[in-house]
Design a protein around this motif. Structure first.
Motif: not given
Length: 530
Positions: A225, A256, A342
């Motif tokens: 990530a 993210q 995300y």
């Protein structure tokens, strides 16, 4: 946290000063006959006051020297216990300016708190004292001593409430659901001097690392990530996009970027839809996963899956929501954080995933060497750093609260001990000064149990008054700790009730010894002594 600890130190200093003042008052009462004799022989008030102050300052000087030794030892212990994230902790040492200030404060406090006992000792009632007999425990000076005990109890109770709230917060912090399971995850940071124009080769390299690590025995899943949860990095924040009424806005949410398998590796619950696949990890795939907080905010009372959400990027103004996951606490366990969107690692064509997570079946630390070796086989120029179990990140995140809890708890324990000693000293003085009265009561038929209740009742009354004052003070002062608390209010009734009951039990124990001594007095011996 530092301000709260500084307040605790000030409270502890006041309690210690009050205790010393109380002990000096008791000592002065024991020396009434001596002071009266000196005054009768021509001793001036100033000579008597200066003598008492000189004795108090001598005690303070010895205490200061001992304090320096304890400070040196305490600082070394503090540096060992403090988290590495505490600013400048490695350079913490005894500073001569702080030592001068502390010594001056100690001597000044002794002078201030020793004046009243000295003044009382220097002005005895010569006629009454020299005629013989002892003053009543509720006679001259008792009000001042009782007031000092009440003040000590009140200050101690405030510290005890603060430590109780911190303890409750720490327990709540341990029970917080962060939206992932850190146990069994090895984390590391992998960087390389990437040529951003060769993005396709980079994505293939990441896939190869992922495949090699997954092939290791005991490895269950691998992902990467932009930033690790609790890793201390920063996530991009969405600016406000232009209003478009047909689409939900991503304003106020954090970003993210993740590789496929991110949620599966962290065991983050999938609430609706699906998570990213390898097909989604490419430019032009305008799909995102959002967390539960954003779904409830942007799409209340309806499913977010299949809806579109606005993005601040003119080249990619919108994206379709393919899944909703549980909210993750990414910055701190004590802070719920903001809503999160995300994106796949390749969403914008330039992958940024560099924080890796490897879920294993056993101890993550045992896989460190194998993981390094596999990454080196893929690319020897890739630098692997900050390799540690994810539980270490959790421990680091909790370290600040643990240290605050330890220090405030220690201060509270010392404060309660000092207050108990002060209460014991006052009651012991009361028993000594009321020996004749107790003897008369017993001679007239008073039972030892009644004498016991009399002394214990006096101690509990002083404690109750101090607790009432401390309760009012705590209701106001603990509100300043709100930012340090997790999952508990500054006015938590359970904490206040538990600390009150605990303090009453401690006061009862402190009152028991003088009360038992009073109940065990022999009436004839007490009257004969008088």
């Amino acid at each position: 946290a530092i301000l709260a600890l500084m307040g605790a130190v000030v409270f502890l200093l006041l309690i210690a000063c009050a205790n010393v003042a109380n002990l000096l008052l008791v000592r002065a009462s024991l020396r009434e006959r001596e002071m009266a004799m000196r005054a009768a022989l021509g001793g001036s008030r100033w000579r008597l006051v200066s003598q008492m102050l000189a004795e108090a300052l001598l005690l303070s000087g010895l205490g200061t020297l001992l304090g320096v030794a304890f400070a040196w030892l305490g600082i070394h212990l503090l540096v060992g216990l403090a988290p590495a994230t505490l600013p400048r902790i490695e350079s913490t040492a005894i500073d001569w300016r702080v030592m001068v200030f502390a010594a001056t404060a100690g001597l000044a406090a002794t002078a201030v708190f020793g004046v009243v006992p000295a003044m009382r000792a220097a002005t005895p009632d010569v006629n009454q004292v020299l005629r013989g007999g002892r003053t009543s425990g509720f006679g001259a000076g008792h009000l001042l001593r009782d007031t000092v005990v009440v003040a000590s109890v009140a200050l101690s109770f405030v510290l005890l409430i603060g430590s109780g709230l911190m303890f409750r917060s720490f327990l709540e912090l341990r029970r917080v659901d962060p939206g992932y399971r850190p146990h069994g995850i090895l984390t590391f940071f992998a960087t390389r001097d990437w040529q951003l124009t060769r993005q396709q080769g980079r994505l293939e390299l990441l896939r190869e690392i992922q495949a090699r690590l997954r092939a290791l025995p005991g490895v269950e899943n691998v992902t990467a990530a932009l930033v690790l949860p609790l890793g201390g990095g920063s996530r991009p924040k969405n600016p406000a996009p232009p209003p478009r009424p047909v689409l939900a806005s991503s304003e106020g949410a954090d970003f993210q970027q993740v590789l496929p398998g991110y949620f599966e590796t962290l065991h983050t619950p999938l609430l609706a839809g699906r998570t990213f696949t390898e097909d989604d990890n490419a430019p032009g795939r305008n799909v995102v996963v959002i967390d539960q907080l954003l779904a409830e905010k942007a799409f209340p009372n309806e499913s977010a899956v299949g809806k579109r959400i606005l993005l601040p990027d003119p080249a990619t103004p919108w994206a379709e929501v393919i899944g909703v996951v549980a909210h993750q606490r990414l910055n701190s366990l004590s802070d719920p954080g903001r809503e999160t969107i995300y994106f796949s690692d390749g969403f914008w064509g330039i992958g940024v995933s560099r924080s890796w997570m490897v879920r294993v079946a056993g101890d993550p630390a045992k896989y460190a060497a194998a993981v390094r070796a596999e990454v080196a086989k893929v690319d020897r120029k890739m630098v692997v750093s900050k390799m540690q179990p994810m539980e270490a990140l959790v421990d680091r995140d909790q370290a600040g609260m643990r240290l605050s809890l330890l220090l405030i708890g220690t201060f509270a324990a010392i404060a309660v001990l000092l207050a108990s000693v002060g209460l014991y000293g006052v009651l012991a003085t009361v028993v000594r000064q009321r020996t004749a009265e107790i003897g008369v009561r017993m001679a007239l038929g008073a039972a030892p149990a009644g004498i016991f209740k009399l002394i214990v009742g006096h101690g509990l009354r002083l404690t109750a008054v101090g607790l009432a004052i401390g309760l009012l003070a705590a209701l106001g002062l603990t509100r300043l700790m709100t930012t340090m608390l997790v999952g508990v209010k500054a006015t938590d009734p359970a904490t206040f009730a538990a600390m009150t009951l605990g303090f009453l039990l401690i006061a009862a124990v402190a009152s028991w010894v003088p009360a038992a001594r009073a109940a065990g007095l022999d009436a004839n011996a007490a009257l004969h002594e008088e």
